[in-house]
Design an enzyme around this catalytic site. Sequence first.
Site, mmCIF file in Angstrom:
data_model
loop_
_atom_site.group_PDB
_atom_site.id
_atom_site.type_symbol
_atom_site.label_atom_id
_atom_site.label_comp_id
_atom_site.label_asym_id
_atom_site.label_seq_id
_atom_site.Cartn_x
_atom_site.Cartn_y
_atom_site.Cartn_z
ATOM 1 N N ASP A 76 0.840 -1.192 0.000
ATOM 2 C CA ASP A 76 0.000 0.000 0.000
ATOM 3 C C ASP A 76 0.879 1.247 0.000
ATOM 4 O OD1 ASP A 76 -2.350 1.786 0.744
ATOM 5 O OD2 ASP A 76 -3.291 -0.181 0.904
ATOM 6 N N HIS A 110 -3.657 5.971 3.419
ATOM 7 C CA HIS A 110 -4.440 4.804 3.010
ATOM 8 C C HIS A 110 -3.948 3.508 3.650
ATOM 9 C CE1 HIS A 110 -5.955 1.779 0.048
ATOM 10 N NE2 HIS A 110 -6.978 2.595 -0.011
ATOM 11 N N SER A 169 -11.348 -0.835 -0.708
ATOM 12 C CA SER A 169 -10.071 -0.840 0.017
ATOM 13 C C SER A 169 -10.281 -1.149 1.489
ATOM 14 C CB SER A 169 -9.386 0.530 -0.094
ATOM 15 O OG SER A 169 -8.805 0.709 -1.347
#
Length: 760
Positions: free
Chosen positions: A155, A195, A488
Site C-alpha cells: 500500500d 491509506h 479498500s
Amino acid sequence: MINQGNVRPLLLGIISILLIIQTFIIPIGTESVFAAERSPIVKQHTIDGSKRVVIVSASGDVHRAVQVVEERISSASIRNIYANVYGGFSLEIAEKDIDRLMQLSVIARVDDVAHYQPSLEGSIPFIGAGKDLIDMRDGKERHLTGKGVKVGIIDTGVDYKHPDLQKNYQGGYDIVDQDQDPMETKKSQGEPTLHGTHVAGIIAANGRIKGVAPEADIYAYRALGPGGQGTTEHILEAIERAVEDEVDVLNLSLGNTVNGPDWPTSLALDRVVEKGVVAVTSNGNSGPNMWSVGSPGTSTKAISVGASLPPIEVPSIQVKGLEEELSLVPILGAKSWKLKESLDLVDVGHGLLSDYSGKDVKNKLVLIKRGRSNFAEKLALASKAGAKAALIYNNLDGSFAGAVTEPIPITGATVSKAEGEALVSLLGDKKNKVKVETHYEIKQDLMAPFSSRGPVTETWAIKPDIVAPGVAIQSTVPKGYLDLNGTSMASPHVAGAAALLLEQHPEWSPEQVKAALMNTTKRLQDEQGNDYLPFEQGTGRLQVDEAVNTESLISPATLSFGAMKKENNTLTRELVIEIENVSNRAKEYTIDPPIGELDGVTWEMVEGVKVEAMSTQSVTLKAKIDTNLLQSGLHTGLIHVNEQDDSITIPYMLFMEEPNYPRVMAFQMAHSDKENGYYYEYYLPGGAEESSVYLYDPDTFEYIATIVENQNQKRGMVSGEIDDLHVEPGRYLAFIHAVNEGKSDTIEAVVDIGEEWIGP
C-alpha cells in the site's frame, strides 16, 4: 498523424479508490489526502525519449531469460527480477529494441509498467469477529486473535508509530525510496498519504480500536509514494519481497480499470497463492455496472472482495411527486450530507458557468448532470453561486460515487441517472416549486453502489468472491482515526479473517482458507428483497464466526460454465468440485441441483456422497444444455450441498452466446516528449475489428477531429503516439469507439489539449 512504429505507451491502470469521509475523530490536525479527481495520466519516467521500462514474463527459466536478453540486446538494462511471484523481470530497453525482445524464444510476453494509487469498531462484531470469537477445538475455549500470523500490506506505507499499530508492526520495506522505512508519505516529501495505515488498522489495530486480528504481525511494503502513486514494477517488487519475508497473508487494497485475467499483477497473485500465501485484494470502486471489476481483482486464485454496508445511517431525500425516497451517495471531499431543513431544488444542467445565468440558487439545492466538467468544478461553481448543497446525477445507467481532489465547503452527493431524470421531469413545469427534505435511515447488508461487479472477461469467472463491510469504516490514520469508504476497506476485513483461520489451522492451504471464508457467507438481498447476483456479491457477506466453526469445505466455491454458442444440438459442460470433511467423523452429503430453474438445462450429479473424517471426495457436476431451448444471455443460479442441518450454497453462472461485455475500456491520453505530441491507450477485452478516438466540442457536441483509427487488433492493450495533434487548445470530449463480433461500444472521457509542454 499516428505513428504506430515508435510507440511509448502510457502507464495504464490507475486505481480509483473512493475514500468517502464520514466523520473526523482526529486529536491533532491532519492534512487532506484526496486524489480521485486528479488527472490519471502519469508519464513514464525514462532517461531520454528513446527508452522505456517494461515488465517481461519468461517462457521458461527466469535467470536463463535474463542471460539471453543481456547477451543479445545491448540496450537492455535489468532492473528487478521476480522469480518467485511472476516468473519474469523488469528492464529498461531502447524503444527500437522492443520488437526484438518480443521475438526472443525465452520471452513469453511483454507488458508496459502501469501506475497505481490507493481503492471498525462497528464492522468487526458485525462480521462475527472480535473478542467473542472462540475456537472450540478439542473442547477447549481459545480466543482467536491472529497471533503468530504474518500479514503483508502492499500500500502507501504504514504509520508504524501509531499507538494502535506499534505493537504489531514487525518490519517491511519501502520500495519507492528503496530503504527499510515504509512510513506513509509525509507533507515534507510530497502529497501525504494515509491509506495504508487505515488498511493496517482494519486488519490488526490493537489499541484504542481493535482490528479483525489484533495480534497478527504487520509487515508493510510501501509501493505507492506521494499522492498514492506507484507502478506495476513497484507492486511486483513488493509482492516479491513479501514472499521472501514468508508472509502468510497478503493484502492489496488497490486495482485498475482493466478487466482482464492476464494483467501482470493478477498473474503475480495467482503465483503467490501457488506458493502458499493467502492473497486478498479489493474488487474495485467502479460499480455498480456489470464488468467493472479491474486487475488484480481479476486474479483467479486470489480472494477478491467487494463492499457492502454495515449498519449505518444513510441519508435519503423525499421529493413531492416521487413515490420512493432517493438514497444518496456522499461525494468525497464535499461536506457530509447532514441537512435538516427542507430545500428548494433548482436544475442547473451540467453545472457550467453559463448554466447559472438568470437562476437564483442561493441557499437552495442544485441538481447537476454528470459530464462536461469534473466534480470539483461543478461543486466549486455551485458553492460560489451560493447553493446550500449539490446533487449530481449520473449520465450513465446506475449509481456512482464521486470525489474531488481538495475539500470544498458545500454539501454534495450523487444519485443514479434514472433518479436524476425523474427530478428533472418534476422541474419541467416552472409553476411547480419542488422541495426536497432529507430523512435518515439505518441500513445494512446492502451492496455499496461503488463496489465493482464482475464477471471477468475471457475466463468468465465470478468476481467478487466475497463481500465485506466497506462503508463508513473507522480505522487508524496518521495522528488519529478516520471513517472511510471503499473496497479498500472491505479487503482488509477478509485479510484479517484469513489470519484468524491460519492461527486456528496453521496447516491449511490458501485454497482451504478461501473455501472456508466463501462457504460460510450470508447471501445478501437488495431493498426489494431480490438476491444480488453472483457477479455482484460472490457467495455473500463475510461471517468470520461461521468460518472458524465450519467442518466442511467445498472448492471451488463458485462455478462458471463459460460461454457457448447456439447450435442445433445438446452441449455438455462438466465441472468438478472437491468436498472436504475437516471434522473427526464421517459425513453424508446430498447435492440439490437447480432442477427446473432453466428451460433447456438438465443437471446430472450424484444425489449423495459419503466423505470420511479428514478426507476429500471429488464430485462431477454435469449440465446438459439444449441450445435450441436455452435463451440467449446470462443465466445464474445456486447449487446446494447439504449435510444434516448445514447447507453450503455454490453460485453458478453460464452464458448462452457471446457475453455482452464492454468492447473498449480504460482510455488514457497524455502529452508525449514531442511538442503537440500525445500518447494514448485503451484496452480491448476481446479485440476489435476497428477502433477509433474522436474529439467533440464539450458544449455544442460539434465534431472536431478523428485522432485515432485502428483496425483488426487482438485482445489486450492498444497504445500509440499521435505525432502532431493540430487542434485548438482547450478541453474536449473524447469518444472512444470499438466494434467486435457485431457489437459496438463507445466510452467517453474529458481530455485537455494544449497544456504547457515540457520537453525531454
